[in-house]
Write a protein that holds these residues in place. Structure first.
Motif, PDB file in Angstrom:
ATOM      1  N   MET A  66       0.816  -1.391   0.177  1.00 11.97           N
ATOM      2  CA  MET A  66       0.089  -0.034  -0.175  1.00 11.97           C
ATOM      3  C   MET A  66       0.897   1.308   0.064  1.00 11.97           C
ATOM      4  O   MET A  66       0.580   1.950  -0.596  1.00 11.97           O
ATOM      5  CB  MET A  66      -1.092   0.076   1.308  1.00 11.97           C
ATOM      6  CG  MET A  66      -2.065  -0.906   1.162  1.00 11.97           C
ATOM      7  SD  MET A  66      -3.124  -0.498  -0.178  1.00 11.97           S
ATOM      8  CE  MET A  66      -3.876   1.060   0.035  1.00 11.97           C
ATOM      9  N   LYS A  67       2.043   1.198   1.031  1.00 14.80           N
ATOM     10  CA  LYS A  67       2.988   2.485   0.820  1.00 14.80           C
ATOM     11  C   LYS A  67       3.401   2.623  -0.661  1.00 14.80           C
ATOM     12  O   LYS A  67       3.409   3.712  -1.079  1.00 14.80           O
ATOM     13  CB  LYS A  67       4.081   2.102   1.664  1.00 14.80           C
ATOM     14  CG  LYS A  67       3.763   2.441   3.386  1.00 14.80           C
ATOM     15  CD  LYS A  67       4.949   2.588   3.840  1.00 14.80           C
ATOM     16  CE  LYS A  67       4.581   3.157   5.370  1.00 14.80           C
ATOM     17  NZ  LYS A  67       4.166   2.363   6.360  1.00 14.80           N
ATOM     18  N   LYS A  68       4.030   1.541  -1.365  1.00 14.78           N
ATOM     19  CA  LYS A  68       4.356   1.675  -2.572  1.00 14.78           C
ATOM     20  C   LYS A  68       3.355   2.276  -3.450  1.00 14.78           C
ATOM     21  O   LYS A  68       3.513   2.967  -4.500  1.00 14.78           O
ATOM     22  CB  LYS A  68       4.974   0.360  -3.255  1.00 14.78           C
ATOM     23  CG  LYS A  68       6.228   0.032  -2.492  1.00 14.78           C
ATOM     24  CD  LYS A  68       7.673   0.995  -2.605  1.00 14.78           C
ATOM     25  CE  LYS A  68       8.520   0.547  -1.667  1.00 14.78           C
ATOM     26  NZ  LYS A  68       9.445   1.754  -0.956  1.00 14.78           N
ATOM     27  N   ALA A  69       2.221   1.739  -3.507  1.00 14.56           N
ATOM     28  CA  ALA A  69       1.120   2.066  -4.523  1.00 14.56           C
ATOM     29  C   ALA A  69       0.656   3.512  -4.015  1.00 14.56           C
ATOM     30  O   ALA A  69       0.193   4.247  -5.105  1.00 14.56           O
ATOM     31  CB  ALA A  69      -0.216   1.057  -4.157  1.00 14.56           C
ATOM     32  N   LYS A  70       0.752   3.944  -2.988  1.00 15.96           N
ATOM     33  CA  LYS A  70       0.413   5.378  -2.819  1.00 15.96           C
ATOM     34  C   LYS A  70       1.512   6.294  -3.309  1.00 15.96           C
ATOM     35  O   LYS A  70       1.154   7.367  -3.903  1.00 15.96           O
ATOM     36  CB  LYS A  70       0.353   5.725  -1.232  1.00 15.96           C
ATOM     37  CG  LYS A  70      -0.087   6.846  -0.583  1.00 15.96           C
ATOM     38  CD  LYS A  70       0.865   7.737   0.480  1.00 15.96           C
ATOM     39  CE  LYS A  70       0.683   9.279   0.446  1.00 15.96           C
ATOM     40  NZ  LYS A  70       1.794   9.933   0.793  1.00 15.96           N
ATOM     41  N   VAL A  71       2.698   5.856  -3.272  1.00 17.43           N
ATOM     42  CA  VAL A  71       3.764   6.783  -3.874  1.00 17.43           C
ATOM     43  C   VAL A  71       3.645   6.773  -5.328  1.00 17.43           C
ATOM     44  O   VAL A  71       3.543   7.835  -6.050  1.00 17.43           O
ATOM     45  CB  VAL A  71       5.257   6.318  -3.367  1.00 17.43           C
ATOM     46  CG1 VAL A  71       6.211   6.898  -4.222  1.00 17.43           C
ATOM     47  CG2 VAL A  71       5.222   6.452  -2.023  1.00 17.43           C
ATOM     48  N   VAL A  72       3.381   5.493  -6.065  1.00 19.54           N
ATOM     49  CA  VAL A  72       3.147   5.291  -7.428  1.00 19.54           C
ATOM     50  C   VAL A  72       2.320   6.253  -7.870  1.00 19.54           C
ATOM     51  O   VAL A  72       2.093   7.106  -8.796  1.00 19.54           O
ATOM     52  CB  VAL A  72       2.853   3.970  -7.792  1.00 19.54           C
ATOM     53  CG1 VAL A  72       2.072   3.900  -9.224  1.00 19.54           C
ATOM     54  CG2 VAL A  72       4.226   3.129  -7.776  1.00 19.54           C
ATOM     55  N   ALA A  73       0.628   6.196  -7.172  1.00 19.79           N
ATOM     56  CA  ALA A  73      -0.233   6.978  -7.402  1.00 19.79           C
ATOM     57  C   ALA A  73      -0.039   8.345  -7.339  1.00 19.79           C
ATOM     58  O   ALA A  73      -0.591   9.359  -8.028  1.00 19.79           O
ATOM     59  CB  ALA A  73      -1.505   6.615  -6.605  1.00 19.79           C
ATOM     60  N   HIS A  74       0.628   8.918  -6.237  1.00 25.78           N
ATOM     61  CA  HIS A  74       1.009  10.206  -5.943  1.00 25.78           C
ATOM     62  C   HIS A  74       1.695  10.835  -7.176  1.00 25.78           C
ATOM     63  O   HIS A  74       1.447  11.959  -7.772  1.00 25.78           O
ATOM     64  CB  HIS A  74       1.811  10.232  -4.772  1.00 25.78           C
ATOM     65  CG  HIS A  74       1.856  11.729  -4.141  1.00 25.78           C
ATOM     66  ND1 HIS A  74       1.832  12.026  -2.733  1.00 25.78           N
ATOM     67  CD2 HIS A  74       1.199  13.002  -4.591  1.00 25.78           C
ATOM     68  CE1 HIS A  74       1.900  13.267  -2.703  1.00 25.78           C
ATOM     69  NE2 HIS A  74       1.437  13.736  -3.575  1.00 25.78           N
ATOM     70  N   TYR A  75       2.876  10.147  -7.400  1.00 26.21           N
ATOM     71  CA  TYR A  75       3.667  10.909  -8.917  1.00 26.21           C
ATOM     72  C   TYR A  75       3.207  10.417 -10.177  1.00 26.21           C
ATOM     73  O   TYR A  75       3.414  11.404 -11.212  1.00 26.21           O
ATOM     74  CB  TYR A  75       4.999  10.255  -8.758  1.00 26.21           C
ATOM     75  CG  TYR A  75       5.543  10.932  -7.533  1.00 26.21           C
ATOM     76  CD1 TYR A  75       6.041  10.252  -6.202  1.00 26.21           C
ATOM     77  CD2 TYR A  75       6.240  12.220  -7.711  1.00 26.21           C
ATOM     78  CE1 TYR A  75       6.513  10.689  -5.263  1.00 26.21           C
ATOM     79  CE2 TYR A  75       6.789  12.935  -6.530  1.00 26.21           C
ATOM     80  CZ  TYR A  75       7.031  12.108  -5.354  1.00 26.21           C
ATOM     81  OH  TYR A  75       7.981  12.652  -4.431  1.00 26.21           O
ATOM     82  N   GLY A  76       2.232   9.444 -10.199  1.00 24.09           N
ATOM     83  CA  GLY A  76       2.013   8.947 -11.381  1.00 24.09           C
ATOM     84  C   GLY A  76       0.680   9.263 -12.033  1.00 24.09           C
ATOM     85  O   GLY A  76       0.123   9.101 -13.029  1.00 24.09           O
TER      86      GLY A  76
END
Lengths: 69, 322
Positions: A34-44
């Motif tokens: 979830m943490k990685k998905a949040k970073v991916v969603a935030h930047y991407g």
């Protein structure tokens, strides 16, 4: 006494020898995901919308993306 | 005989400005002998939009300061938006209610609007991202995602909604962060009345709640009532006085904090402008004007006068683009 404690533990788990740590592994892995998905969603997310939009018909030109007209 | 009533799905009337989306039977000459076909009721509005008309009239986006929005369409479906805001924003503070913090930010946004897929993203200068996704998975099932992502840890929020729409009912399942789970269901009971209920569960605080709602509308008025186990009772009534004018009133009672607030407002939708005003039982008077200066250029004025707290907020702005 130690064997009694260990057999009680095994009986409670029922399935595997380290059932508690398996559940903890799954929870830790899902939190990491979830943490990685949040970073991916935030930047991407915004680049994703721009890519999808630039590929929709009729295709806009790249200069239209930055010019204010 | 029943087919003329059951044919309510495609009325050729122009869309009413107040937004009553329920497809009503056409006001034909056989109104006196209209029999209700209970197997062909119209689809109700979604549960979270039950008070849509009242919210549109009574809660415009009031702001204080300068606001400038520029929307540039690149093609029919894709557009970019640039938005500048300079003014004060109310931040809730634990000590003395809300405090005004002067802020200035630039917001860049991208919208992709397709009948089946809608993506809206807005990113601010401090790195906050507002994302909304709406995707039609099948004809009846829709997935909606709403997220606010921030750079600070533990401040991000997200919510997933699965909506199922059937002939005369709608059901929705929600999942949010902080282990929030909710579900709601709304059903058309007669052509004018729809009843719904919702349940939710907050995992981290181990709280759960249930609520009920009812909505009665004709093509001239909408009345809604909502009760929840969190102690909130909300009633609203909107009357469409004419094509251009509608009046709305709203009442909310919170039995936990013993708070009562009632407001009354008007909504004038004229050819060149839209004027909304409201008067509150807290002594707050507000007005919001959107004036169309030219094709695609709108001038906005916002005013909110709170006599009780002696708080006066005035804002102006301009919106360019559709």
């Amino acid at each position: 006494m130690a064997s009694r404690v260990s057999s009680k533990g095994k009986g409670k788990a029922g399935r595997g020898p380290d059932d508690g740590s398996t559940a903890r592994c799954v929870k830790d892995w899902s939190t990491w995901a979830m943490k990685k998905a949040k970073v991916v969603a935030h930047y991407g997310f915004i680049p994703l919308i721009i890519v999808i939009g630039m590929n929709s018909e009729p295709k806009p030109h790249l200069s239209q993306l930055v010019s204010p007209v | 005989m029943g087919s003329s009533v059951g044919d309510a799905a495609a009325p050729p009337l122009p869309p009413p400005p107040v937004g009553l989306a329920v497809a009503l039977p056409p006001k034909a000459e056989d109104k006196s002998e209209r029999k209700v076909d209970y197997l062909n009721l119209p689809c109700p509005v979604p549960f979270e939009e039950i008070q849509r008309e009242a919210l549109m009239s009574l809660k415009p986006e009031l702001f204080e300061g300068l606001r400038f929005d520029f929307t540039k369409g690149l093609n029919q479906k894709f557009s970019l938006s640039h938005s500048v805001f300079m003014g004060s924003v109310e931040v809730p503070s634990p000590s003395s209610g809300a405090i005004k913090v002067p802020t200035a930010h630039y917001e860049f946004g991208a919208n992709f609007l397709d009948p089946k897929l809608m993506l809206i993203g807005r990113v601010l200068t401090d790195g906050r991202l507002n994302a909304r996704v709406k995707c039609d998975l099948t004809d009846n099932l829709t997935l909606k995602i709403n997220a606010q992502l921030t750079n600070e840890p533990h401040f991000s929020q997200g919510m997933f909604n699965f909506d199922y729409k059937s002939k005369d009912f709608r059901a929705q399942y929600q999942m949010g962060n902080n282990a929030f789970y909710g579900a709601n269901y709304i059903q058309s009971v007669t052509p004018n009345l729809s009843l719904g209920s919702e349940v939710f569960w907050l995992g981290h605080q181990r709280k759960s709640g249930i609520g009920f709602a009812a909505r009665y509308n004709t093509d001239k008025m909408v009345a809604t009532a909502q009760v929840a186990s969190t102690g909130i009772v909300a009633l609203s009534y909107v009357q469409k006085v004419s094509e251009k004018v509608s009046l709305a009133s709203d009442f909310m009672y919170n039995s936990m904090t013993r708070d009562v607030i009632s407001s009354f407002g008007y909504d004038y939708i004229l050819r060149q402008c839209r004027l909304r005003g409201k008067l509150d039982s807290n002594g707050c008077v507000a007005a919001f004007l959107e004036e169309r200066l030219n094709m695609g250029v709108n001038f906005i004025l916002s005013a909110e006068i709170d006599h009780q707290k002696k708080d006066y907020k005035f804002g102006f702005g301009m919106t360019v683009g559709e």
